[in-house]
Design an enzyme around this catalytic site. Structure first.
Site, PDB file in Angstrom:
ATOM      1  N   ARG A  21       0.855  -1.178   0.000  1.00 62.07           N
ATOM      2  CA  ARG A  21       0.000   0.000   0.000  1.00 62.07           C
ATOM      3  C   ARG A  21       0.897   1.237   0.000  1.00 62.07           C
ATOM      4  O   ARG A  21       1.964   1.251   0.627  1.00 62.07           O
ATOM      5  CB  ARG A  21      -0.925   0.030   1.224  1.00 62.07           C
ATOM      6  CG  ARG A  21      -2.045  -1.005   1.180  1.00 62.07           C
ATOM      7  CD  ARG A  21      -3.055  -0.717   0.079  1.00 62.07           C
ATOM      8  NE  ARG A  21      -4.182  -1.637   0.073  1.00 62.07           N
ATOM      9  CZ  ARG A  21      -4.257  -2.736  -0.649  1.00 62.07           C
ATOM     10  NH1 ARG A  21      -3.225  -3.103  -1.417  1.00 62.07           N
ATOM     11  NH2 ARG A  21      -5.336  -3.502  -0.613  1.00 62.07           N
ATOM     12  N   HIS A  56      -1.210  -0.243  -9.853  1.00 58.33           N
ATOM     13  CA  HIS A  56      -1.807  -1.193  -8.904  1.00 58.33           C
ATOM     14  C   HIS A  56      -2.241  -2.477  -9.619  1.00 58.33           C
ATOM     15  O   HIS A  56      -3.366  -2.957  -9.465  1.00 58.33           O
ATOM     16  CB  HIS A  56      -3.005  -0.569  -8.185  1.00 58.33           C
ATOM     17  CG  HIS A  56      -3.261  -1.169  -6.835  1.00 58.33           C
ATOM     18  ND1 HIS A  56      -3.677  -0.437  -5.756  1.00 58.33           N
ATOM     19  CD2 HIS A  56      -3.159  -2.457  -6.391  1.00 58.33           C
ATOM     20  CE1 HIS A  56      -3.832  -1.222  -4.703  1.00 58.33           C
ATOM     21  NE2 HIS A  56      -3.519  -2.464  -5.059  1.00 58.33           N
TER      22      HIS A  56
END
Length: 312
Positions: A227, A275
């Site tokens: 993250r 991502h």
């Protein structure tokens, strides 16, 4: 069994169909604003705040990804609602490929050869060997263990930092917080390529700032597939600029999509992906989730149950 799928994209129908193929005995609906028919279980990603108001009788929420902050951060999440996350389901292999590609690119100096090609220069560079490239796994969960195992099998020295020392792997040098405050610094100093896999929690938020990243040896590299909030962007950029770090491969960011003016877009030492290092494969994940749903509905134990105090 009645299940409601909540997904903020076109994938909702795909998940409904994939789960329906595995759970023919279940009634599966797609949640939309105003849908208030009570369901037993919810499956999905990033439910809107209104969702838990419309579904007050849920027995559990099943996350379609390994991360769960998209649920934990919901202001209307019931305090006692169990959350179960998908585990690997094919994402580990994708993570291995992503990290292998980046390490090999750096180790074999492919960017430098590309620059030489563009300049019309023929110049063999010094060779580099895998034993000179110790990797460090921060976060030894399901995906981190998969990557550690693969790199050890490939012949790289593998370090790992964990909260506890319960993991036993003769091919991984383990550094553990329970063994002393100096363990994290020792882990960083022993690592040439830092690979971040830990979840985003209060304990890991901003973990890798300028001070902690400087613990890596000069010329080290960073891969973040966890993250964006684990890395302080300004600190990473500072160390890339002053030459302490040689490169970074980033798949996750504090704000996604990444703002157009962010320096990562143009920094010569940064490689970015949107991502996509490991995308949940719907078929295998639905099969795993169906098994978890059946077991949970039958009051049998399931894996992947989130401990809220830890945040994962």
């Amino acid at each position: 069994m009645r299940i409601v799928v909540v997904y903020g994209s076109h994938k909702a129908q795909g998940w409904r169909d994939a789960l329906g193929a595995q759970l023919r005995e279940a009634q599966i609906d797609i949640w939309q604003p105003g849908f208030t028919e009570p369901a037993d279980f919810a499956v999905g990603w990033s439910p809107p705040p209104r969702f838990f108001i419309d579904q007050p009788k849920l027995r559990a929420f099943f996350s379609t990804g390994a991360g769960v902050e998209h649920v934990l951060n919901n202001p209307n999440l019931p305090a006692e609602l169990p959350i179960i996350r998908v585990e690997d389901a094919g994402m580990g292999e994708q993570m291995v490929d992503y990290c292998r590609f980046e390490v090999l690119r750096w180790m074999q100096r492919r960017d430098e050869y590309a620059a030489q090609q563009a300049a019309g220069v023929w110049k063999p560079l010094d060779e580099s060997h895998r034993e000179q490239w110790p990797v460090g796994i921060f976060g030894l969960g399901v995906l981190g263990r998969e990557v550690a195992k693969a790199f050890a099998a490939d012949g790289y020295p593998v370090n790992a930092f964990t909260r506890s020392n319960t993991t036993r792997d003769p091919n991984v040098r383990l550094f553990s917080a329970v063994n002393g405050a100096d363990q994290f610094a020792a882990f960083m100093q022993a690592t040439r390529v830092l690979m971040i896999f830990a979840p985003l929690t209060p304990a890991t938020q901003d973990k890798f700032d300028r001070h902690t990243l400087r613990l890596l040896p000069r010329g080290a590299y960073v891969i973040n597939v966890a993250r964006g909030g684990l890395i302080v962007d300004e600190g990473l950029l500072e160390l890339l600029d002053d030459g302490h770090l040689n490169g970074a491969a980033l798949d996750v960011f504090r704000q996604e999509p990444l703002p157009a003016q962010h320096r990562y877009w143009t920094h010569p030492k940064v490689r970015m992906t949107p991502h996509t290092a490991a995308v949940t494969p719907m078929g295998p994940a639905a099969k795993q989730m169906a098994e978890k749903l059946r077991r949970y509905a039958a009051n049998q134990p399931v894996t992947g149950l989130v401990e809220r105090a830890r945040g994962y």
